[in-house]
Motif scaffolding. Structure first.
Motif, PDB file in Angstrom:
ATOM      1  N   ASP A  80       1.062  -1.240  -0.240  1.00  0.00           N
ATOM      2  CA  ASP A  80      -0.170   0.043   0.234  1.00  0.00           C
ATOM      3  C   ASP A  80       0.724   1.307   0.399  1.00  0.00           C
ATOM      4  O   ASP A  80       0.534   2.646  -0.472  1.00  0.00           O
ATOM      5  CB  ASP A  80      -0.515  -0.188   1.129  1.00  0.00           C
ATOM      6  N   VAL A  81       1.947   0.884   0.206  1.00  0.00           N
ATOM      7  CA  VAL A  81       3.092   2.212   0.962  1.00  0.00           C
ATOM      8  C   VAL A  81       3.443   3.045  -1.174  1.00  0.00           C
ATOM      9  O   VAL A  81       3.483   4.222  -1.104  1.00  0.00           O
ATOM     10  CB  VAL A  81       4.329   2.288   1.476  1.00  0.00           C
ATOM     11  N   THR A  82       3.962   1.410  -1.528  1.00  0.00           N
ATOM     12  CA  THR A  82       4.768   1.895  -2.840  1.00  0.00           C
ATOM     13  C   THR A  82       2.969   2.251  -3.331  1.00  0.00           C
ATOM     14  O   THR A  82       3.664   3.016  -4.410  1.00  0.00           O
ATOM     15  CB  THR A  82       4.523   0.348  -3.303  1.00  0.00           C
ATOM     16  N   ILE A  83       1.938   2.447  -3.604  1.00  0.00           N
ATOM     17  CA  ILE A  83       1.330   1.892  -4.165  1.00  0.00           C
ATOM     18  C   ILE A  83       0.662   3.607  -4.022  1.00  0.00           C
ATOM     19  O   ILE A  83       0.653   4.191  -4.879  1.00  0.00           O
ATOM     20  CB  ILE A  83      -0.524   1.747  -4.240  1.00  0.00           C
ATOM     21  N   VAL A  84      -0.251   3.864  -2.725  1.00  0.00           N
ATOM     22  CA  VAL A  84       0.019   5.290  -2.757  1.00  0.00           C
ATOM     23  C   VAL A  84       1.529   6.493  -3.440  1.00  0.00           C
ATOM     24  O   VAL A  84       1.130   7.481  -3.963  1.00  0.00           O
ATOM     25  CB  VAL A  84      -0.240   5.321  -0.727  1.00  0.00           C
ATOM     26  N   ALA A  85       2.143   6.182  -3.282  1.00  0.00           N
ATOM     27  CA  ALA A  85       3.603   7.180  -2.773  1.00  0.00           C
ATOM     28  C   ALA A  85       3.789   7.157  -5.200  1.00  0.00           C
ATOM     29  O   ALA A  85       3.943   7.452  -5.425  1.00  0.00           O
ATOM     30  CB  ALA A  85       4.726   5.703  -2.935  1.00  0.00           C
ATOM     31  N   THR A  86       3.367   5.712  -5.947  1.00  0.00           N
ATOM     32  CA  THR A  86       3.282   6.131  -7.268  1.00  0.00           C
ATOM     33  C   THR A  86       2.363   6.588  -7.422  1.00  0.00           C
ATOM     34  O   THR A  86       2.921   7.642  -8.504  1.00  0.00           O
ATOM     35  CB  THR A  86       2.985   4.488  -7.710  1.00  0.00           C
ATOM     36  N   LEU A  87       1.680   6.364  -6.281  1.00  0.00           N
ATOM     37  CA  LEU A  87      -0.317   7.802  -6.868  1.00  0.00           C
ATOM     38  C   LEU A  87       0.431   9.250  -6.915  1.00  0.00           C
ATOM     39  O   LEU A  87       0.100  10.202  -7.873  1.00  0.00           O
ATOM     40  CB  LEU A  87      -1.494   6.946  -6.550  1.00  0.00           C
ATOM     41  N   LEU A  88       1.531   9.334  -6.080  1.00  0.00           N
ATOM     42  CA  LEU A  88       1.901  10.382  -5.481  1.00  0.00           C
ATOM     43  C   LEU A  88       2.948  11.792  -6.780  1.00  0.00           C
ATOM     44  O   LEU A  88       2.126  12.422  -7.137  1.00  0.00           O
ATOM     45  CB  LEU A  88       2.224  11.373  -4.907  1.00  0.00           C
ATOM     46  N   ILE A  89       3.851  10.270  -7.382  1.00  0.00           N
ATOM     47  CA  ILE A  89       3.981  10.305  -8.468  1.00  0.00           C
ATOM     48  C   ILE A  89       3.628  10.922  -9.373  1.00  0.00           C
ATOM     49  O   ILE A  89       4.011  11.892 -10.572  1.00  0.00           O
ATOM     50  CB  ILE A  89       4.816   9.864  -8.311  1.00  0.00           C
ATOM     51  N   LEU A  90       2.331  10.030 -10.033  1.00  0.00           N
ATOM     52  CA  LEU A  90       1.576  10.644 -11.243  1.00  0.00           C
ATOM     53  C   LEU A  90       1.162  11.642 -11.072  1.00  0.00           C
ATOM     54  O   LEU A  90       1.001  12.495 -12.067  1.00  0.00           O
ATOM     55  CB  LEU A  90       0.608   9.200 -11.357  1.00  0.00           C
ATOM     56  N   LEU A  91       0.682  11.769  -9.612  1.00  0.00           N
ATOM     57  CA  LEU A  91      -0.359  13.220  -9.823  1.00  0.00           C
ATOM     58  C   LEU A  91       0.550  14.524  -9.591  1.00  0.00           C
ATOM     59  O   LEU A  91       0.204  14.974 -10.409  1.00  0.00           O
ATOM     60  CB  LEU A  91      -0.707  13.620  -7.954  1.00  0.00           C
ATOM     61  N   LEU A  92       1.792  14.441  -9.546  1.00  0.00           N
ATOM     62  CA  LEU A  92       2.352  15.857  -9.669  1.00  0.00           C
ATOM     63  C   LEU A  92       2.939  16.086 -11.243  1.00  0.00           C
ATOM     64  O   LEU A  92       3.008  17.066 -11.717  1.00  0.00           O
ATOM     65  CB  LEU A  92       4.152  14.875  -8.856  1.00  0.00           C
ATOM     66  N   VAL A  93       3.108  14.791 -11.756  1.00  0.00           N
ATOM     67  CA  VAL A  93       3.235  14.420 -12.917  1.00  0.00           C
ATOM     68  C   VAL A  93       1.873  14.697 -14.218  1.00  0.00           C
ATOM     69  O   VAL A  93       2.090  15.504 -15.064  1.00  0.00           O
ATOM     70  CB  VAL A  93       3.688  12.868 -13.734  1.00  0.00           C
ATOM     71  N   PHE A  94       0.976  14.841 -13.326  1.00  0.00           N
ATOM     72  CA  PHE A  94      -0.573  15.029 -13.961  1.00  0.00           C
ATOM     73  C   PHE A  94      -0.508  16.669 -14.166  1.00  0.00           C
ATOM     74  O   PHE A  94      -0.704  17.827 -14.331  1.00  0.00           O
ATOM     75  CB  PHE A  94      -1.287  14.235 -13.395  1.00  0.00           C
ATOM     76  N   ILE A  95      -0.355  16.943 -12.925  1.00  0.00           N
ATOM     77  CA  ILE A  95      -0.332  18.263 -12.128  1.00  0.00           C
ATOM     78  C   ILE A  95       0.731  19.246 -13.155  1.00  0.00           C
ATOM     79  O   ILE A  95       0.485  20.476 -13.393  1.00  0.00           O
ATOM     80  CB  ILE A  95      -0.540  18.874 -11.152  1.00  0.00           C
ATOM     81  N   SER A  96       1.272  18.936 -13.388  1.00  0.00           N
ATOM     82  CA  SER A  96       2.348  19.663 -14.755  1.00  0.00           C
ATOM     83  C   SER A  96       1.992  19.734 -15.500  1.00  0.00           C
ATOM     84  O   SER A  96       2.648  20.586 -16.353  1.00  0.00           O
ATOM     85  CB  SER A  96       4.575  18.803 -14.345  1.00  0.00           C
ATOM     86  N   GLN A  97       1.963  18.451 -16.538  1.00  0.00           N
ATOM     87  CA  GLN A  97       1.419  18.246 -17.550  1.00  0.00           C
ATOM     88  C   GLN A  97       0.255  19.315 -17.726  1.00  0.00           C
ATOM     89  O   GLN A  97       0.087  19.744 -18.565  1.00  0.00           O
ATOM     90  CB  GLN A  97       0.766  17.201 -17.848  1.00  0.00           C
ATOM     91  N   PHE A  98      -0.708  19.574 -17.067  1.00  0.00           N
ATOM     92  CA  PHE A  98      -1.949  20.370 -17.136  1.00  0.00           C
ATOM     93  C   PHE A  98      -1.328  22.022 -16.713  1.00  0.00           C
ATOM     94  O   PHE A  98      -2.342  22.943 -18.379  1.00  0.00           O
ATOM     95  CB  PHE A  98      -2.897  20.078 -15.906  1.00  0.00           C
ATOM     96  N   ILE A  99      -0.620  22.242 -16.045  1.00  0.00           N
ATOM     97  CA  ILE A  99      -0.143  23.889 -15.981  1.00  0.00           C
ATOM     98  C   ILE A  99       0.737  23.553 -17.705  1.00  0.00           C
ATOM     99  O   ILE A  99       0.126  24.787 -17.567  1.00  0.00           O
ATOM    100  CB  ILE A  99       0.939  23.899 -15.170  1.00  0.00           C
ATOM    101  N   SER A 100       1.501  23.034 -17.329  1.00  0.00           N
ATOM    102  CA  SER A 100       1.791  23.143 -19.036  1.00  0.00           C
ATOM    103  C   SER A 100       1.100  22.670 -20.104  1.00  0.00           C
ATOM    104  O   SER A 100       1.264  23.865 -21.227  1.00  0.00           O
ATOM    105  CB  SER A 100       3.242  22.148 -19.588  1.00  0.00           C
TER     106      SER A 100
END
Length: 226
Positions: free
Chosen positions: A197-217
Motif C-alpha cells: 500500500d505504501v508503494t501504491i500511494v507513493a506511485t499515485l503521488l508521483i503520477l499526480l505530480l506528473v499530471f499537475i505539471s502536464q496540466f499547467i504546461s
C-alpha cells in the motif's frame, strides 16, 4: 475516510508525516533541478542552434565537440550516473546521500537532455523569418532574443513540460540510492518491507505530480500559441 485508510491502507495510515516529508523532498529536487538545469539547458540549446549547421554564428568545430559531449552524457543510464559522479557530488555538497546530493547528478543528467530538446524546438522556427531579420540588419543576439525565443516559446514550453516529467521520474530513481523523496519511500518502506500500500500511494503521488505539471504546461501552451 480515516476508517477507510486504516482498513485498506494500514501501513500508509501509520506514516503520514513520512509521506509529507517525501513529497516535499521530491518537490525540492524537481524544483531546483528544473530551475538550474533549465537555465543552463536553454543557454546551451540556444548556443547549439546559433553555432550549428546554417546557424547565425556557425562554427562546425565547436558544435561537433558539444554535440559529441551531449550525446555521450545522454547515453549514460541515470542509475549509473549516480555513483559515477559520487566524487563530484561529495566535493560539491559534502555528502552523497539525501535530496541535496541528488541535485548534482540530476542537473548533470538533465542539462544535455533539455539542451537537445531546446535545440529541436528552436529549429522549428520558420527560417524565412530569420532570413528576413538578417536582411534588416538585426544582430545575432537580436535574432536570438527577438526571433528564436519569441517565435519558439510554445515549443519551448512543450519540451520543458516533457523535461519536468522526466525529472520527476529521475527523482524517483534517485530514491533507490538514498536520495529521499517518494521513490525512496516506495522502495525502502514499500518494496523492502513488503508494504504494498505504501508503494501504491507513493506511485499515485508521483503520477499526480506528473499530471499537475502536464496540466499547467497545457494551459501555458494554449496561452502562448499564436
Amino acid at each position: 475516510m480515516n476508517q477507510f485508510i486504516k482498513t485498506y491502507l494500514p501501513n500508509v495510515s501509520e506514516i503520514p508525516d513520512e509521506f509529507v516529508k517525501a513529497t516535499s523532498q521530491t518537490l525540492y529536487m524537481t524544483f531546483w533541478t528544473a530551475l538550474i538545469a533549465g537555465v543552463l539547458g536553454i543557454l546551451l540549446g540556444v548556443l547549439l542552434v546559433a553555432i550549428g549547421p546554417r546557424g547565425i554564428l556557425e562554427n562546425r568545430v565547436v558544435y561537433g565537440v558539444l554535440d559529441k559531449i551531449i550525446n555521450t552524457i545522454r547515453s549514460i543510464p541515470f542509475i549509473i550516473m549516480l555513483p559515477l559522479f559520487a566524487v563530484t557530488t561529495r566535493f560539491l555538497v559534502g555528502t552523497t546521500i539525501g535530496e541535496k546530493a541528488a541535485l548534482v547528478p540530476l542537473i548533470i543528467g538533465v542539462i544535455p537532455f533539455y539542451a537537445r530538446q531546446i535545440e529541436n524546438a528552436l529549429l522549428e522556427v520558420d527560417p524565412g523569418v530569420i532570413e528576413a531579420a538578417q536582411a534588416m540588419g538585426t544582430s545575432p543576439f537580436g535574432i536570438i532574443f527577438r526571433i528564436y525565443l519569441v517565435e519558439g516559446v510554445s515549443s519551448i514550453v512543450r519540451v520543458s513540460a516533457v523535461t519536468i516529467i522526466n525529472v520527476i521520474g529521475l527523482t524517483a530513481m534517485a530514491g533507490a540510492v538514498g536520495a529521499g523523496g517518494l521513490g525512496n519511500l516506495a522502495i525502502s518502506r514499500g518494496y523492502n518491507r513488503f508494504q504494498t500500500d505504501v508503494t501504491i500511494v507513493a506511485t499515485l503521488l508521483i503520477l499526480l505530480l506528473v499530471f499537475i505539471s502536464q496540466f499547467i504546461s497545457n494551459l501555458i501552451i494554449k496561452k502562448t500559441t499564436h
